[in-house]
Design an enzyme around this catalytic site. Sequence first.
Site, PDB file in Angstrom:
ATOM      1  N   TRP A  21       0.849  -1.123  -0.095  1.00  0.00           N
ATOM      2  CA  TRP A  21       0.121  -0.082  -0.116  1.00  0.00           C
ATOM      3  C   TRP A  21       0.742   1.368   0.078  1.00  0.00           C
ATOM      4  CZ3 TRP A  21      -1.405   2.994   5.021  1.00  0.00           C
ATOM      5  CH2 TRP A  21      -2.322   3.676   4.594  1.00  0.00           C
ATOM      6  N   ASP A  49       0.752  -8.901   0.812  1.00  0.00           N
ATOM      7  CA  ASP A  49      -0.512  -8.485   0.969  1.00  0.00           C
ATOM      8  C   ASP A  49      -0.647  -7.395  -0.034  1.00  0.00           C
ATOM      9  OD1 ASP A  49      -3.258  -8.371   2.389  1.00  0.00           O
ATOM     10  OD2 ASP A  49      -2.424  -6.298   2.531  1.00  0.00           O
ATOM     11  N   TYR A  54      -5.113  -0.764  -4.553  1.00  0.00           N
ATOM     12  CA  TYR A  54      -3.955   0.252  -4.449  1.00  0.00           C
ATOM     13  C   TYR A  54      -3.289   0.720  -5.548  1.00  0.00           C
ATOM     14  CZ  TYR A  54      -3.929  -2.214   0.287  1.00  0.00           C
ATOM     15  OH  TYR A  54      -3.996  -2.313   1.560  1.00  0.00           O
ATOM     16  N   SER A 151     -11.737  -7.395   6.113  1.00  0.00           N
ATOM     17  CA  SER A 151     -10.624  -6.567   6.666  1.00  0.00           C
ATOM     18  C   SER A 151     -11.474  -5.140   7.394  1.00  0.00           C
ATOM     19  CB  SER A 151      -9.766  -5.855   5.735  1.00  0.00           C
ATOM     20  OG  SER A 151      -9.063  -4.833   6.001  1.00  0.00           O
ATOM     21  N   LYS A 216      10.869   8.445  14.216  1.00  0.00           N
ATOM     22  CA  LYS A 216      11.495   9.373  13.263  1.00  0.00           C
ATOM     23  C   LYS A 216      11.007  10.589  13.081  1.00  0.00           C
ATOM     24  CE  LYS A 216      10.202   7.409   8.924  1.00  0.00           C
ATOM     25  NZ  LYS A 216      10.510   6.761   7.729  1.00  0.00           N
TER      26      LYS A 216
HETATM   27  N1  LIG Z   1      -6.618  -3.634   5.360  1.00  0.00           N
HETATM   28  C1  LIG Z   1      -6.627  -2.078   4.999  1.00  0.00           C
HETATM   29  O1  LIG Z   1      -7.364  -1.382   5.137  1.00  0.00           O
HETATM   30  C2  LIG Z   1      -5.224  -1.631   5.264  1.00  0.00           C
HETATM   31  C3  LIG Z   1      -4.821  -0.240   5.291  1.00  0.00           C
HETATM   32  C4  LIG Z   1      -3.663   0.225   5.356  1.00  0.00           C
HETATM   33  C5  LIG Z   1      -2.674  -0.983   5.150  1.00  0.00           C
HETATM   34  N2  LIG Z   1      -2.715  -2.121   5.030  1.00  0.00           N
HETATM   35  C6  LIG Z   1      -1.679  -3.329   4.617  1.00  0.00           C
HETATM   36  O2  LIG Z   1      -0.843  -2.936   5.616  1.00  0.00           O
HETATM   37  C7  LIG Z   1       0.463  -2.964   5.127  1.00  0.00           C
HETATM   38  C8  LIG Z   1       1.487  -2.131   5.948  1.00  0.00           C
HETATM   39  O3  LIG Z   1       1.009  -0.957   6.068  1.00  0.00           O
HETATM   40  P1  LIG Z   1       1.854   0.412   6.347  1.00  0.00           P
HETATM   41  O4  LIG Z   1       2.893   0.498   5.174  1.00  0.00           O
HETATM   42  O5  LIG Z   1       1.000   1.444   6.900  1.00  0.00           O
HETATM   43  O6  LIG Z   1       2.872  -0.398   7.561  1.00  0.00           O
HETATM   44  P2  LIG Z   1       3.830   0.091   8.456  1.00  0.00           P
HETATM   45  O7  LIG Z   1       4.859  -0.860   8.694  1.00  0.00           O
HETATM   46  O8  LIG Z   1       3.259   0.580   9.956  1.00  0.00           O
HETATM   47  O9  LIG Z   1       4.575   1.356   7.959  1.00  0.00           O
HETATM   48  C9  LIG Z   1       5.464   1.481   6.703  1.00  0.00           C
HETATM   49  C10 LIG Z   1       6.126   2.562   6.357  1.00  0.00           C
HETATM   50  O10 LIG Z   1       6.900   3.199   7.512  1.00  0.00           O
HETATM   51  C11 LIG Z   1       8.231   3.186   7.308  1.00  0.00           C
HETATM   52  N3  LIG Z   1       9.287   2.619   7.632  1.00  0.00           N
HETATM   53  C12 LIG Z   1       9.035   1.188   7.832  1.00  0.00           C
HETATM   54  N4  LIG Z   1      10.208   0.586   8.431  1.00  0.00           N
HETATM   55  C13 LIG Z   1      11.004   1.752   8.968  1.00  0.00           C
HETATM   56  C14 LIG Z   1      12.028   1.852   9.502  1.00  0.00           C
HETATM   57  N5  LIG Z   1      12.710   0.584   9.975  1.00  0.00           N
HETATM   58  N6  LIG Z   1      12.642   2.933   9.818  1.00  0.00           N
HETATM   59  C15 LIG Z   1      12.163   4.138   9.590  1.00  0.00           C
HETATM   60  N7  LIG Z   1      10.774   4.196   8.663  1.00  0.00           N
HETATM   61  C16 LIG Z   1      10.209   2.895   8.400  1.00  0.00           C
HETATM   62  C17 LIG Z   1       8.149   3.579   5.732  1.00  0.00           C
HETATM   63  O11 LIG Z   1       7.766   4.746   5.349  1.00  0.00           O
HETATM   64  P3  LIG Z   1       8.742   5.719   4.801  1.00  0.00           P
HETATM   65  O12 LIG Z   1      10.329   5.337   4.324  1.00  0.00           O
HETATM   66  O13 LIG Z   1       7.919   6.108   3.249  1.00  0.00           O
HETATM   67  O14 LIG Z   1       8.593   6.837   5.874  1.00  0.00           O
HETATM   68  C18 LIG Z   1       7.112   2.431   5.257  1.00  0.00           C
HETATM   69  O15 LIG Z   1       6.435   2.567   4.097  1.00  0.00           O
HETATM   70  C19 LIG Z   1       0.121  -2.297   3.638  1.00  0.00           C
HETATM   71  O16 LIG Z   1       1.150  -2.365   2.576  1.00  0.00           O
HETATM   72  C20 LIG Z   1      -1.342  -3.133   3.387  1.00  0.00           C
HETATM   73  O17 LIG Z   1      -0.895  -4.089   2.704  1.00  0.00           O
HETATM   74  C21 LIG Z   1      -4.131  -2.602   4.895  1.00  0.00           C
END
Ligand SMILES: NC(=O)c1ccc[n+]([C@@H]2O[C@H](COP(=O)([O-])OP(=O)(O)OC[C@H]3O[C@@H](n4cnc5c(N)ncnc54)[C@H](OP(=O)(O)O)[C@@H]3O)[C@@H](O)[C@H]2O)c1
Length: 333
Positions: A21, A49, A54, A151, A216
Amino acid sequence: MEFRHLGRSGLMVSEISYGNWITHGSQVEEDAAKACVQAALEEGITTFDTADVYAGTRAEEVLGRALKGQRRESLEIFTKVYWPTGSGPNDRGLSRKHIFESIHGSLRRLQTDYIDLYQAHRFDHETPLEETLKAFDDLVRQGKVLYIGVSEWRAEEIARALKIADEMGLDRIVSNQPQYNMIWRVIESEVVPLCEKEGVGQIVWSPIAQGVLTGKYAPGAAPPSGSRATDEKSGAAFIQRLLDDEVLTRVQRLKPLADEAGLSMAQLAVAWVLQNPNVSSAIIGASRPEQVRDNVKAAGVKLEADLLQRVDEILAPVVERDPAKTVSPSRRP
Ligand SMILES: NC(=O)c1ccc[n+]([C@@H]2O[C@H](COP(=O)([O-])OP(=O)(O)OC[C@H]3O[C@@H](n4cnc5c(N)ncnc54)[C@H](OP(=O)(O)O)[C@@H]3O)[C@@H](O)[C@H]2O)c1
């Protein structure tokens, strides 16, 4: 990597999964997307996933290309249906028509013959639940889908679906995909107890609150360049509500706890959701491969009760627990 059953089903999933996403087909270029998927595979992630919606369907295409050539039996590919994929009234929701049309698009874009887990991305108040569940069941019988999940459904919506499936002899849902992290705990009071009883597993999203729980984003400071908060295409709008000074200040106070546990802040956040036994997998997002390699180290980590209690004390005033915050649109979007 550690593996868990998806709910009470026989399917094993990697306890950390990778989701695309905001990133694939939008925030990041294809090379970076492929590098993240490659890092995920190298680190032992087998569960991926995505969703039809998306990046306006481009995310599924990118993931399909990134996974091309992998042994299909070694992967669990999850996608979803509900949010609009076109401008017409039937390009959305959980009607039999849209479900059948959407799955065909997803299979084509992901370049696969079947989807391991097909999820209703929200509850559709405009379609009889029987129609939706029967359509999903037909896809299972056709072999296009192996398991069915939902979901962001409320406990009473999940309970209704399970009852109808039992009465009609249809395939039961095995999973729910809710938002769940240290500051968003709305599933704990109703959804988790029901799902534990019924054998439905949680595949949780935004385990690090979109990056906020890495620490961060400093209170009162501009977001780091290249982060989700600076992604004008879509990320900035989605993360905005989390960038609250009190949240950010309290998150900074978790740093000594992470240091003490020998974990990065991201690892602490991912490990925290995995302490809940009803969680089958935590879906991490990443804009670069180093993030995947950092976050996967949370697999198998056991957090001490004392540390969990101190996390609760630090975050208590900013934690959301109200189950009524799980809301699907009353009309289709
Ligand atoms: N079912 C639903 O309605 C729904 C809704 C939302 C998401 N999802 C699913 O959940 C997945 C994960 O969601 P999310 O991307 O929000 O998850 P998350 O893991 O909470 O956030 C990921 C973002 O955080 C930053 N990040 C990740 N690891 C890091 C680290 N070690 N140090 C610093 N920054 C870091 C990156 O963004 P930056 O580098 O850009 O800052 C990364 O894209 C989605 O891809 C999707 O598959 C589902």
